[in-house]
Write an enzyme that holds these catalytic residues in place. Structure first.
Site, PDB file in Angstrom:
ATOM      1  N   PHE A 141       7.088  38.096  24.361  1.00 14.40           N
ATOM      2  CA  PHE A 141       8.388  38.659  23.994  1.00 14.40           C
ATOM      3  C   PHE A 141       9.326  38.488  25.179  1.00 14.40           C
ATOM      4  O   PHE A 141       9.115  39.063  26.241  1.00 14.40           O
ATOM      5  CB  PHE A 141       8.322  40.140  23.600  1.00 14.40           C
ATOM      6  CG  PHE A 141       9.682  40.630  23.161  1.00 14.40           C
ATOM      7  CD1 PHE A 141      10.123  40.419  21.866  1.00 14.40           C
ATOM      8  CD2 PHE A 141      10.540  41.233  24.068  1.00 14.40           C
ATOM      9  CE1 PHE A 141      11.399  40.819  21.469  1.00 14.40           C
ATOM     10  CE2 PHE A 141      11.819  41.645  23.677  1.00 14.40           C
ATOM     11  CZ  PHE A 141      12.242  41.436  22.372  1.00 14.40           C
ATOM     12  N   ASP A 226       8.396  37.147  33.926  1.00 17.00           N
ATOM     13  CA  ASP A 226       9.290  38.063  33.212  1.00 17.00           C
ATOM     14  C   ASP A 226       8.744  39.478  33.416  1.00 17.00           C
ATOM     15  O   ASP A 226       7.819  39.903  32.729  1.00 17.00           O
ATOM     16  CB  ASP A 226       9.358  37.700  31.723  1.00 17.00           C
ATOM     17  CG  ASP A 226      10.284  38.638  30.945  1.00 17.00           C
ATOM     18  OD1 ASP A 226      10.660  39.701  31.501  1.00 17.00           O
ATOM     19  OD2 ASP A 226      10.617  38.336  29.784  1.00 17.00           O
ATOM     20  N   LYS A 255      15.948  46.017  32.088  1.00 14.17           N
ATOM     21  CA  LYS A 255      15.541  47.373  31.693  1.00 14.17           C
ATOM     22  C   LYS A 255      15.731  48.416  32.807  1.00 14.17           C
ATOM     23  O   LYS A 255      16.842  48.867  33.013  1.00 14.17           O
ATOM     24  CB  LYS A 255      14.123  47.340  31.133  1.00 14.17           C
ATOM     25  CG  LYS A 255      14.083  46.581  29.786  1.00 14.17           C
ATOM     26  CD  LYS A 255      12.878  46.876  28.918  1.00 14.17           C
ATOM     27  CE  LYS A 255      13.116  46.349  27.515  1.00 14.17           C
ATOM     28  NZ  LYS A 255      12.381  45.123  27.199  1.00 14.17           N
TER      29      LYS A 255
HETATM   30  C1  LIG Z   1      12.914  43.924  26.590  1.00  9.13           C
HETATM   31  C2  LIG Z   1      12.421  42.637  27.116  1.00  9.13           C
HETATM   32  C3  LIG Z   1      13.249  41.505  27.150  1.00  9.13           C
HETATM   33  C4  LIG Z   1      14.644  41.486  26.560  1.00  9.13           C
HETATM   34  O1  LIG Z   1      15.504  42.415  27.158  1.00  9.13           O
HETATM   35  P1  LIG Z   1      16.835  42.860  26.366  1.00  9.13           P
HETATM   36  O2  LIG Z   1      17.563  43.707  27.388  1.00  9.13           O
HETATM   37  O3  LIG Z   1      16.418  43.637  25.173  1.00  9.13           O
HETATM   38  O4  LIG Z   1      17.567  41.623  26.023  1.00  9.13           O
HETATM   39  C5  LIG Z   1      12.742  40.356  27.719  1.00  9.13           C
HETATM   40  N1  LIG Z   1      11.498  40.307  28.211  1.00  9.13           N
HETATM   41  C6  LIG Z   1      10.679  41.363  28.192  1.00  9.13           C
HETATM   42  C7  LIG Z   1       9.301  41.257  28.771  1.00  9.13           C
HETATM   43  C8  LIG Z   1      11.101  42.563  27.624  1.00  9.13           C
HETATM   44  O5  LIG Z   1      10.270  43.608  27.558  1.00  9.13           O
END
Ligand SMILES: *Cc1c(COP(=O)(O)O)cnc(C)c1O
Length: 401
Positions: A141, A226, A255
């Site tokens: 994700f 990520d 986040k």
């Molecule tokens: C939440 C998340 C994203 C996307 O972030 P948004 O601020 O919702 O665009 C990307 N990578 C990971 C691992 C995430 O948990």
């Protein structure tokens, strides 16, 4: 007074149904607790998917935001502003890296990482024009843009959003041999979550991250971590990559970097990698704005104390010990995770993840289900041990029926 159910009816009437929220309408929140419009209190065991690592209304973060609101909130990057330098310098230092490129949302930071890796591939590695390949893992994700959903393996995230962006190859998560076989001379990057959050808090097998690091270094490929959900304290370390003492070429952060106050994201890397950009080649109107930098810098200062990482370590050991006791008890099939972060697989005979989440809500605990029968537990790192134990007691009660 307007009731929760009236507000939900209006929301359903006027908003797109791209979410299926639990039927609770939050009016205010503090620390690990939220209060709905009827005054009922709920323990937040989701923490905005780790955007709220420091809790709701954290006084340090709210004060940093308030002070900045009275000075200047937006300049655009057409001009310099007072807050930018220290934010970038302190974030680079926290990451042990050299260069920061700030954006707003996580998806934008992932897009930035993808663009950076491609540009680096053409300009530095010498990949022929238009041939760059980025390798990702299944069940990933990384966000919701058209390019990012192009390399998702979740049909709900992809279906009807094509045509898809080419240039990505998907390999099984945790399988080093498959990754090695996929790397070729056109490969510019491997993009991975060090722990897969949305997939159900999947921790890769020991040695995987180390192996990815060695492979990418040997083959002149960028390792992009990520850490949008796994980073900034959640696992008990500043970065989940630290679980194997691995340092990637690039961190993607978001986040919790905005402290649950404003969206703040960034790509952090070396000068050799982020140095590929020239003015006009990438950007964002709001990226690196004064308010974002003020809040982000306070987040970084809080992380530098090590206090939150330590809480996540200690409370996380307690959480996993307690959840471990439920495994094999009938209702719980498996528990995974690290630090104050757990994916709990419920035996479907006891209900779907959604049903368990609804029953927990009725007992004053808010969690989120994922992939049918998994619930995710990720409370703010400021939660007290007593509140955590109370939340776990509610989970036990729900599962004993
Ligand atoms: C939440 C998340 C994203 C996307 O972030 P948004 O601020 O919702 O665009 C990307 N990578 C990971 C691992 C995430 O948990």
């Amino acid at each position: 007074m307007v009731t929760s159910s009236e507000l939900i009816t209006t929301s359903d009437a006027y908003s797109a149904h791209n979410y299926h929220p639990l039927p609770v309408v939050v009016a205010s929140a503090e620390g690990a607790w939220m209060t709905d419009v009827e005054g009922r209190r709920y323990l937040d065991m989701l923490a905005g998917y780790s955007a709220l690592n420091f809790g709701h209304g954290n006084p340090r973060l709210v004060n940093a935001a308030k002070a900045q609101l009275d000075r200047v909130t937006l300049t655009s990057r057409a001009f310099h502003h007072e807050r930018f330098a220290d934010f970038c310098a302190s974030l680079a230092e926290l990451c042990g890296m050299e260069t920061v490129l700030p954006m707003n949302t996580g998806a934008e930071a992932v897009e930035t990482a993808v663009k950076t890796a491609r540009k680096w591939g053409y300009q530095v590695k010498g990949v022929p024009a238009g041939q760059a390949k980025i390798i990702v893992a299944d069940n990933n994700f990384h966000g919701r843009t058209t390019t990012i959903v192009s390399f998702s393996t979740d049909e709900d995230a992809r279906r009807d959003f094509g045509p898809y962006t080419p240039g990505f190859e998907i390999v099984p998560y945790g399988d080093l041999a498959a990754l090695e076989a996929a790397v070729d001379e056109h490969t510019v990057a491997v993009l991975l979550e060090p722990i897969q959050g949305e997939a159900g808090v999947l921790v890769p097998p020991p040695g995987y991250l180390t192996g990815v690091r060695e492979l990418t270094r040997d083959r002149n490929v960028l390792f992009i971590a990520d850490e949008i959900q796994s980073g900034l304290g959640r696992t008990g370390a500043t970065f989940a990559c630290e679980q194997e003492d691995v340092v990637p070429d690039m961190y993607v952060l978001g986040k919790a970097l905005g402290g649950g106050v404003v969206p703040v994201s960034a790509v952090v890397s070396s000068r050799a990698v982020l140095g590929v950009y020239r003015p006009g080649e990438h950007g964002s109107t709001f990226g690196g704005n004064p308010l974002a930098c003020a809040v982000g810098q306070e987040v970084i200062a809080m992380l530098r104390t090590g206090e939150y990482q330590q809480r996540a370590t200690e409370l996380g050991e307690h959480l996993h010990r307690e959840l471990g006791l439920l495994v094999g008890d009938g209702a719980v099939r498996a528990v995974r995770g690290r630090g104050l972060w757990a994916g709990v697989d419920i035996d479907p005979a006891h209900g779907t993840g959604r049903e368990i989440s609804e029953r927990l809500m009725e007992r004053g605990v808010l969690v989120k289900d994922t992939h049918g029968s998994t619930i995710r537990i990720a409370p703010p790192l400021v939660i007290t041990k007593e509140d955590l134990d109370w939340g776990l007691a509610q989970l036990r009660a729900v599962l004993s029926h």
